[in-house]
Write an enzyme that holds these catalytic residues in place. Structure first.
Site, short mmCIF file in Angstrom:
data_model
loop_
_atom_site.label_atom_id
_atom_site.label_comp_id
_atom_site.label_asym_id
_atom_site.label_seq_id
_atom_site.Cartn_x
_atom_site.Cartn_y
_atom_site.Cartn_z
N HIS A 94 18.52 -25.32 11.64
CA HIS A 94 17.93 -26.47 12.33
C HIS A 94 18.88 -27.66 12.33
O HIS A 94 19.88 -27.68 11.62
CB HIS A 94 16.59 -26.85 11.70
CG HIS A 94 16.66 -27.32 10.27
ND1 HIS A 94 17.01 -28.60 9.92
CD2 HIS A 94 16.39 -26.68 9.11
CE1 HIS A 94 16.97 -28.73 8.61
NE2 HIS A 94 16.60 -27.58 8.08
N CYS B 248 17.68 -23.47 3.89
CA CYS B 248 17.97 -23.42 5.32
C CYS B 248 19.41 -23.82 5.60
O CYS B 248 20.10 -24.39 4.75
CB CYS B 248 17.03 -24.35 6.08
SG CYS B 248 15.32 -23.78 6.16
#
Length: 258
Positions: free
Chosen positions: A217, A233
């Site tokens: 992201h 992440c």
């Protein structure tokens, strides 16, 4: 722009997708209690373009993506074995369920599954899915804090990343994109877009009401790019994640190395 059937909109809460990697656990918990719906603001639907084609349309290094035709699909432990599980479609985030094909044996496909443990595989019937192909793949080099997007053997984009901290590492392995979401607040912690991955944190079994799923992201803290800064992440710059959202299909393979 033509619509790509492998790039569907994810309409669920973004925190349920992510492990909470862009913020600390306490802030994620505060967001959950304040929203009253397991976490955070709704994400905006994203329609797809480019990235995937029907089989046989181009040469070079290509991966097959299997998109579930109906509302559920049976996964088998082997071609001769009994059914192991049933997986529904769309997934929990409103995206058509897809699998990355590892082996095509005609009536049967061995696929990479978006379940724990990471790297799990199963067999599905070819008749239950629609096949497409992509020449793209994403490689993440944890040691160099760098991503590279390939089109076949050709590198088409590269840039810096942030990965998981020592206590919540980004696990190496082979994954694929499972959904694409666009945060309601594009200036927030998850940046302009987020691709869910088929893998999960090896440390966080749940986070802020979600399953500890990994993602790639954007970010509102570009200064952290090039460091270990997340709960697992992979963060990239907003320009990079926007390019990925415009060019890469759900199902695109992602390899994390290092």
């Amino acid at each position: 722009m033509r619509t790509n059937p492998l790039r569907t909109a994810a309409t669920a809460a973004l925190a349920l997708l992510l492990t909470g990697c862009a913020g600390d656990a306490s802030s994620a918990a505060r967001s959950e209690s304040g929203d009253g719906a397991s976490g955070v603001a709704r994400s905006e639907p994203v329609s797809g373009v480019n990235g995937a084609t029907r089989p046989g349309s181009a040469s070079g290094v290509r991966s097959k993506i299997a998109s579930v035709r109906g509302s559920r699909i049976t996964v088998y432990g082997s071609k001769e074995g009994a059914a192991r599980r049933t997986i529904t479609s769309p997934n929990d985030y409103g995206a058509t369920r897809v699998f990355l094909v590892e082996r095509d044996e005609g009536e049967w496909l061995q696929v990479l599954l978006p379940i724990r443990p990471n790297g799990s595989k199963g067999w599905i019937k070819t008749a239950d899915v629609t096949l497409a192909e992509t020449s793209h793949r994403v490689e993440i080099d944890r040691g160099a804090f760098r991503f590279t997007v390939y089109d076949g053997d050709r590198a088409v984009r590269t840039g810096r990343v942030a990965t998981g901290e020592a206590g919540t590492p980004t696990p190496p392995g082979r994954y694929f994109f499972t959904e694409l979401v666009r945060p309601a607040d594009q200036g927030g912690t998850y940046g302009a877009y987020a691709f869910g991955l088929s893998g999960f944190s090896p440390v966080l079994k749940s986070f802020a009401g979600g399953p500890g799923q990994l993602a790639i992201h954007g970010t509102n803290k570009p200064s952290a790019i090039g460091t270990r800064a997340s709960h697992g992440c992979v963060r990239v710059g907003n320009d990079d994640i926007t390019w990925m959202a415009k060019n890469l299909a759900i199902g695109t393979p992602v390899v994390v190395r290092g």
